[in-house]
Scaffold this motif. Sequence first.
Motif, mmCIF file in Angstrom:
data_model
loop_
_atom_site.group_PDB
_atom_site.id
_atom_site.type_symbol
_atom_site.label_atom_id
_atom_site.label_comp_id
_atom_site.label_asym_id
_atom_site.label_seq_id
_atom_site.Cartn_x
_atom_site.Cartn_y
_atom_site.Cartn_z
ATOM 1 N N ARG A 1 0.855 -1.195 0.000
ATOM 2 C CA ARG A 1 0.000 0.000 0.000
ATOM 3 C C ARG A 1 0.881 1.231 0.000
ATOM 4 O O ARG A 1 1.892 1.295 0.704
ATOM 5 N N ASP B 1 0.768 5.557 0.307
ATOM 6 C CA ASP B 1 -0.054 6.670 0.777
ATOM 7 C C ASP B 1 0.592 7.979 0.364
ATOM 8 O O ASP B 1 1.678 8.325 0.831
ATOM 9 N N LYS B 2 -0.064 8.680 -0.573
ATOM 10 C CA LYS B 2 0.431 9.971 -1.073
ATOM 11 C C LYS B 2 1.902 9.878 -1.492
ATOM 12 O O LYS B 2 2.710 10.747 -1.204
ATOM 13 N N SER C 1 -1.771 6.938 -4.261
ATOM 14 C CA SER C 1 -2.200 6.037 -3.194
ATOM 15 C C SER C 1 -2.853 4.812 -3.832
ATOM 16 O O SER C 1 -3.916 4.915 -4.443
#
Length: 495
Positions: free
Chosen positions: A260, A262-263, A274
Amino acid sequence: MESPLIQLENITKSFGGVKALKGVSLTIQPGEIHCLAGENGCGKSTLIKVMSGVHTPDHGQIFINGKKYKHLSPLEAIKEGIQVIYQDFSIFPNLTVAENIALGSELSAKRKVVSWPNMRRIAKEALSKINVDLELNEKVENLSVADKQLIAISRALMQKAKLIVMDEPTTALTHKEVDALFKVINGLKQDGISVLFVSHKLEEIFAISERITILRNGSNVISEQAKNMDTEKLVYHMTGRKLQDKYYDVDVKNKVPILRTDKFGLDHSFENVSIEIYPGEIVGLTGLLGSGRTELAESLFGLLPATSGRVFINSKEIKIDSVQKAVKEKIVYVPEDRLTEGLFLEQSIERNIIASTVVSLLTKLKMLNQDKINQSVENWIDKLGVVTHSSKLPVKALSGGNQQKVVLAKWLSSNPNILILNGPTVGVDIGAKEDIHNIIKDLAKDGLGVLLISDDLTELRQNCNRVLVMNKGRISGEVRGRDFNQKTWSELQEA
C-alpha cells in the motif's frame, strides 16, 4: 489487375542444415499494405533479407517489377525501389535530421563538396511527402523514437522507394504515435507505394493491413484479405492452437494489502499516488509516455527513491531507499528493456537465472555449489518452459519470449511477495505471450501481488482484475479489468 510489384515463389533457405524457409511464396501488389505475420523464428526476418538481396535463396524465384532475379544483390534491390526499415532504423545519431535524410542523395550525385542548401532542400522535400515538419538542424540522437522512424521513412522515399518494409515498427511507440504512423502509411499507399508491415500485434495488424500472409516454422500457412480474417483465425494460423479469451477475477475481501502506498511521490515525476495491491491480485497500470508509470515502478523498487509519501508492506511501514532494501522486502522488478536492463546477454542462461540468488548457492567454503545450481536452473527452465537444449548457451541466443522467461526466473528464484512487471511481453510473439500470461496468473494464484505495467489494452483486460490509469503523474482512475477498453482508457486520459 496490375502486375505484382514483387513476387517470391517457393523460396527455400537453409543455414547450417537448418531450414529457415521451406518453399515460401509472397506476392505484393503496387500500393498495397501487406502484413507479414508469424511468431518469432517463423522465417519473417530471413524472407525480408531474401527480398532485399541480403540472403540468396537456395531455391525459388524472385520477380521484381516483372524482372526475374536469380542472384539479387542489395544494390539491385535498392535500385528496384525496395527499402527496409529495421528496428534500429539504421540512422546516424550524431548527424542532423537533414544529413540523415539527404546524405545518400549527395553521395549518389558524387559531388566533391557537399551542398548544404541542397541537402536542406532535399530533406525538407522528403519530410513534406509525409506531411511532417522537423527541425532540420536537430541532431537525431535528441529525437523521439517516432521521429527517428519518420526520418527513416523520408530517407527511403528519397531513394525512390516502391516498397517499404517496416520490421516491427510500433514496438517502442505510444498509441498516439502509432496512429500518426498509420496516417503516414496510408499516405504512402495513396502515392502508390507498397508497405510490408511486419508485426505480431493483432489490433494493429487489422487496423492497417489489406492483406495478411502468415508464416509458421518456415512455411506458408495462409495469405488472405484482412477483411476475411478475424483475431481467432489469425491467432490459430500463427500458433496452430486456439487461444481462449479469459479474464482474471479475484476476491480480496477480508484480506490485508500486501503493498500500500499513501500519497507517494517523486519530484518532477509523480505525486499523491495512493494504491493498494492485495495477495493474489494482478493490478494493471497504464498511461501515456511521460505519465510517471515507469518512475512509480522504479521508486517502488528503490531505483528512484521517492521524495514524499509512505509505503506499507503487510501493514508495516517501510522506507525503500535502495534496490537492496526492496529485494530484502521481497519486492522485485522486471524492467521494460530486458536486453539492456534485465539480462547479461553474453553470459549463459544458467548465470542469468542464478544472478539474484548466487549467495544462497555458495558452499561453506564460499564456493559455488554446482549441484544446487543445476537443480535450481533446471527447475526454473522446466517450470517456466524456457525452450533451450542447454542452460550453458548465452542468453542472447534465445528468442524474445524465452529471454523474458529467463528474466522472470532470475527474480522468481528469490521467492518474492511483490512482482512488478514493466511491459512483460513487449517484442514477444503470441504463443510465448500466452505462456507468460499463464505464468503470471499462476504466480498471483499462489499469493503474489503483481503490478503489471503495459500499453497493450488486451493484455490488461484479460490478465488484470483491476487497471489503474496514470495521467500527468497522478492516478486518474480505476477500472475493473474485464471492463477496460479503448473507450475507458481514452476517457480516463482526459479526466
